[in-house]
Design an enzyme around this catalytic site. Structure first.
Site, PDB file in Angstrom:
ATOM      1  N   MET A  75       0.648  -1.196  -0.061  1.00  0.00           N
ATOM      2  CA  MET A  75       0.166  -0.026   0.046  1.00  0.00           C
ATOM      3  C   MET A  75       0.750   1.100  -0.056  1.00  0.00           C
ATOM      4  SD  MET A  75      -3.071  -1.164   2.429  1.00  0.00           S
ATOM      5  CE  MET A  75      -4.250  -2.550   1.902  1.00  0.00           C
ATOM      6  N   SER A  86     -11.173  -6.381   7.272  1.00  0.00           N
ATOM      7  CA  SER A  86     -11.285  -5.563   8.412  1.00  0.00           C
ATOM      8  C   SER A  86     -11.136  -6.439   9.492  1.00  0.00           C
ATOM      9  CB  SER A  86     -12.543  -4.645   8.581  1.00  0.00           C
ATOM     10  OG  SER A  86     -12.429  -3.968   9.586  1.00  0.00           O
ATOM     11  N   ARG A 156      -7.613  -7.399  18.500  1.00  0.00           N
ATOM     12  CA  ARG A 156      -6.653  -7.626  17.276  1.00  0.00           C
ATOM     13  C   ARG A 156      -5.309  -6.865  17.632  1.00  0.00           C
ATOM     14  NH1 ARG A 156      -8.160  -3.608  12.458  1.00  0.00           N
ATOM     15  NH2 ARG A 156      -8.210  -1.750  13.704  1.00  0.00           N
ATOM     16  N   ARG A 183       9.151  -3.979  -6.946  1.00  0.00           N
ATOM     17  CA  ARG A 183       8.896  -5.089  -6.324  1.00  0.00           C
ATOM     18  C   ARG A 183       9.370  -6.506  -7.041  1.00  0.00           C
ATOM     19  NH1 ARG A 183       8.614  -2.987  -1.385  1.00  0.00           N
ATOM     20  NH2 ARG A 183       7.212  -1.258  -1.448  1.00  0.00           N
TER      21      ARG A 183
END
Length: 229
Positions: A75, A86, A156, A183
């Site tokens: 990201m 999520s 979490r 990458r």
């Protein structure tokens, strides 16, 4: 690592009509498949001289499953659209990544001038044992908090970044070329890159899908040093 091509509206023709509109206007759509050799030459010219905008008129959506630490690197590429699983709204699964025996473990050299080399069997076993033990303990803590009524978004916090997550990522070919140039590590590139192996594994799978969708563009990308136009 899991990478699936969910949908794609991407082909070499998308590059050609976008480029030819500058000289042919509405006739550009009619001439897309007129001459294969000229088409390859035009795409190579655009890539070589870095006329990048014609490579943006397409779209690919991938489904990716990878550890959270891979997504953090992913990201950083802000020329894409992301939607990730999520941990606030669902209970995360006990799926964790640890390096396989073929993963180089030892860093030699200093930042900016280092390489990774294989570890010993004992080091490989140590990495696997410690990661598994840490993840097992962390997930048990996570479960105890959930069972006590603690919100998922709070519980979490104990989970490690080696926890697997999933996301959809959508990008065009120009954005993907930028991603691949940074990458993946390939011989003969104009600007060598030294990615972490785990994100490179994801990038390689995305590259395979793209190569089938846009073979002329893919060929020109490699021919011109794997530099995003």
């Amino acid at each position: 690592m899991t990478v699936e091509l969910v949908r794609a509206n991407a082909g070499d023709a998308d590059v050609l009509f976008a480029a030819r509109v500058s000289t042919k206007g509405e006739q550009s759509l009619e001439d897309v498949d007129a001459d294969a050799s000229k088409s390859a030459g035009l795409i190579n010219y655009l890539m070589r001289d870095r006329h990048g905008s014609p490579f943006e008129h397409n779209s690919m959506t991938f489904y990716v499953q990878a550890p959270i630490f891979v997504f953090r690197e992913f990201m950083r590429h802000r020329i894409a659209s992301y939607n990730e699983e999520s941990g606030r709204y669902r209970e995360l699964r006990p799926v964790f990544y640890y390096p396989g025996p073929d993963r180089n473990l030892i860093q030699q050299g200093k930042p900016g001038a280092y390489e990774f080399v294989p570890g010993t069997p004992e080091q490989t076993a140590l990495v696997e044992r410690e990661i598994k033990a840490s993840c097992t303990q962390a997930y048990q803590s996570y479960q105890r908090m959930l069972e006590a009524g603690i919100a998922r978004e709070v519980a979490r916090a104990v989970l490690p970044v080696t926890t697997y997550s999933s996301m959809y990522v959508t990008m065009n070919a120009r954005a993907l070329m930028n991603f691949l140039s940074l990458r993946t590590k390939r011989e003969g590139t104009h600007f060598p890159s030294f990615p972490q192996r785990e994100i490179e594994m994801v990038a390689e799978k995305m590259e395979d899908f793209w190569a089938d969708l846009m073979p002329l563009t893919y060929e020109a990308f490699n021919k011109n040093g794997r530099v995003a136009p």
